[in-house]
Design an enzyme around this catalytic site. Structure first.
Site, short mmCIF file in Angstrom:
data_model
loop_
_atom_site.label_atom_id
_atom_site.label_comp_id
_atom_site.label_asym_id
_atom_site.label_seq_id
_atom_site.Cartn_x
_atom_site.Cartn_y
_atom_site.Cartn_z
N ARG A 60 43.92 -75.45 -100.61
CA ARG A 60 43.70 -76.69 -101.35
C ARG A 60 44.40 -77.89 -100.72
NH1 ARG A 60 45.16 -74.60 -107.32
NH2 ARG A 60 46.66 -73.45 -106.05
N LYS A 166 45.13 -56.75 -102.72
CA LYS A 166 45.41 -56.21 -104.04
C LYS A 166 46.01 -57.32 -104.91
CE LYS A 166 50.16 -54.48 -103.94
NZ LYS A 166 50.63 -55.05 -105.18
N ASP A 195 45.16 -52.02 -98.68
CA ASP A 195 46.41 -51.50 -99.24
C ASP A 195 47.35 -51.35 -98.05
OD1 ASP A 195 48.54 -49.95 -100.17
OD2 ASP A 195 47.30 -48.89 -101.61
N HIS A 196 48.32 -52.27 -97.93
CA HIS A 196 49.09 -52.33 -96.68
C HIS A 196 49.92 -51.07 -96.44
CE1 HIS A 196 52.27 -53.87 -99.42
NE2 HIS A 196 53.09 -53.31 -98.55
N HIS A 258 49.47 -48.23 -104.29
CA HIS A 258 50.19 -47.65 -103.15
C HIS A 258 50.54 -46.19 -103.37
CE1 HIS A 258 50.33 -51.66 -101.79
NE2 HIS A 258 51.46 -52.03 -102.32
N LYS A 354 62.61 -51.68 -109.53
CA LYS A 354 63.35 -52.77 -108.89
C LYS A 354 64.81 -52.72 -109.33
CE LYS A 354 59.61 -55.98 -107.97
NZ LYS A 354 59.82 -55.92 -106.51
#
Length: 502
Positions: A60, A166, A195-196, A258, A354
């Site tokens: 943008r 994703k 999906d890395h 993942h 996390k």
């Protein structure tokens, strides 16, 4: 002195790649800056990009082409895994273009189409087109439909592919709706749902270890394997991602995609060959053998204030941008069962969180213990079950845990590790996951990308859990930041099983 051969070049296949234009929607965004543009530079440095390769950024912001090139150059210098060569970098970005406009701006797509045609005219041939959707998920269907409406999904004499980041939906219904929209415009062969994790060397190496080594296959079943644990732990919090994470949570962010992919690669049957559809069909069979977990087989929690790497860390509810009454989980764990001939009765444990004690992603396969305990002399640590551990990050490699005799006059046994690490074995850095996946997409090799039925099969397992957690009020169980997670996680284990230490 002749230039030394780059040790990484040996691992990169030199399959021909048709001249290509890569268009990154969200070209000035965080993913493009940190991962995509540096990946393109490293591919260029390895000589892996096609001779004619062009880059277009779409976003943008109002920017001239020169400013986009300067931003891309700065991104490579900051985030590339190797010190950039100015000549390679300049050549990569010399003709890069930037198209400004919001993704629902009907005037933007004709300008993009004109830029692509200019590249074709300059090259004297039609270039393949790869559109990378590195945007917020709500723009995925809008962009795909606009590409179709403006005639950008077909090009005579060239291939057109769309790479979609994703998350591919946040519920089963959303995933089905997005698939319906995408496949109304594109053929499945044109769609690359990325999906890395699947681009990481250790993840791909699971297939090599399983199917290229005869010593593992006889043991790879319920007769010899006791349980499988898949862990994806992070020591960081949510940082500045509250806007995304508070609407997603740990299950949607990592487990549904993942971690389910890791499970599939570990549990799948040998494919007839390693073509994209054969591999993905075997993964889908695994997913069809998994039923949604019962409530007692799942646990969720949030991190509370604590100490991480010697520093005070705020709790999740104290993070900027998080709702005071948020029920979003920062830790999720579950026990799944693959109900087929090979795996019946073997529990698969998944956990992610996390603000845990350390960063690690690993798959631990624990074999059943030996049937007779002969080593009972004092000083023995005890005969522990053998384990095969695939470490995906931070240090990619494979560890085999064995029992061995302690040196001395007595027969005393303790566990020892036999390790294979990529960095020390191949004396080189592994290519970043996005390097492998971008190249595969440009080649049209979809082996490491998820198919439409695969995405929906993953959601059929996870959707009931998402619905159940959404309907249940909080507050959620808490775990101290910097710990190994909530104590409640032990409740989902089968009697006798224990979590590996994080």
């Amino acid at each position: 002195m002749a230039d030394e051969e780059n040790p990484l070049s040996e691992g990169l296949e030199r399959l021909p790649v048709h001249p290509t234009v890569l268009v990154i929607f969200g070209g000035t965004g965080d993913l493009a800056r940190r991962k995509l543009v540096p990946a393109l530079y490293n591919l260029a440095a390895d000589g892996a990009l096609p001779e004619r390769f062009q880059l277009v950024g779409v976003s943008r912001s109002e920017l001239p082409d020169t400013e986009f090139r300067e931003q891309a150059t700065a991104a490579v210098k900051e985030f590339s895994r190797r010190e950039p060569d100015e000549k390679v970098l300049d050549a990569l970005l010399a003709e890069a273009r930037y198209i400004s406009g919001s993704f629902d701006d009907e005037t933007m797509y004709p300008r993009l189409k004109q830029a692509l045609e200019d590249y074709d005219e300059s090259a004297g041939q039609p270039l393949n087109r790869a559109f990378y959707l590195s945007t917020a998920p709500e723009f995925f269907p809008l962009i795909v439909e606009a590409l179709g409406e403006h005639g950008l999904t077909e090009r005579e004499g060239a291939e057109v592919r769309v790479i979609i980041e994703k998350p591919f939906g946040t519920t089963l219904a959303e995933a089905q709706s997005l698939n319906k929209t995408v496949l109304s415009v594109l053929d499945e062969s044109q769609v690359f749902r990325i999906d890395h994790y699947l681009g990481k060397e250790t993840v791909q190496n699971m297939l090599a270890f399983r199917f290229a080594n005869g010593m593992f296959e006889p043991l790879w079943n319920r007769n010899f394997i006791d349980n499988v644990q898949i862990t994806s732990a992070e020591d960081i919090g949510i940082g500045s991602r509250a806007g995304y994470y508070d609407n997603a949570g740990a299950l949607r962010d990592l487990m549904q995609n993942h971690m389910m992919q890791l499970l599939c690669l570990l549990a799948m049957e040998p494919p007839v060959d390693f073509s994209a559809d054969e591999v993905r069909s075997e993964k889908v069979k695994v997913l069809h053998a998994i039923s949604p977990p019962e409530p007692e087989s799942t646990i969720r929690a949030q991190y509370a204030p604590g100490i991480v790497t010697g520093e005070e860390a705020a709790g999740y509810l104290g993070e900027d941008g998080v709702r005071d009454d948020s029920n979003t989980e920062t830790f999720a764990a579950m026990r799944l069962n693959v109900e087929n001939w090979r795996w019946a009765g073997v529990p698969f444990y998944l956990r992610t969180g996390k603000r845990l004690s350390r960063k690690v992603t690993e798959i631990a396969v624990t074999l059943k213990p030996v049937p007779h305990q002969s080593f009972n002399q004092g000083g023995s640590v005890g005969v522990q079950p053998n384990q095969l551990i695939f470490t995906v990050q931070p240090n990619e490699g494979v560890t085999l845990k064995l029992g061995a005799k302690i040196p001395g006059t007595r027969m005393r046994v303790r566990g020892v590790n036999m390790e294979f690490l990529y960095g020390t074995t191949f004396l080189s850095q592994s290519p970043e996951a996005y390097e492998k996946l971008i190249m595969d997409a440009m080649r049209g090799d979809a082996t490491l990308f998820t198919r439409n039925d695969e995405v929906e099969a993953q959601w059929r397992i996870m959707d009931p859990v998402v619905s159940r957690w959404t309907e249940q009020p909080g507050p959620l169980p808490q775990y101290e930041a910097g710990s190994s997670g909530p104590s409640e996680v032990d409740a989902i284990m089968v009697d006798g099983d224990e979590w590996r230490a994080i």
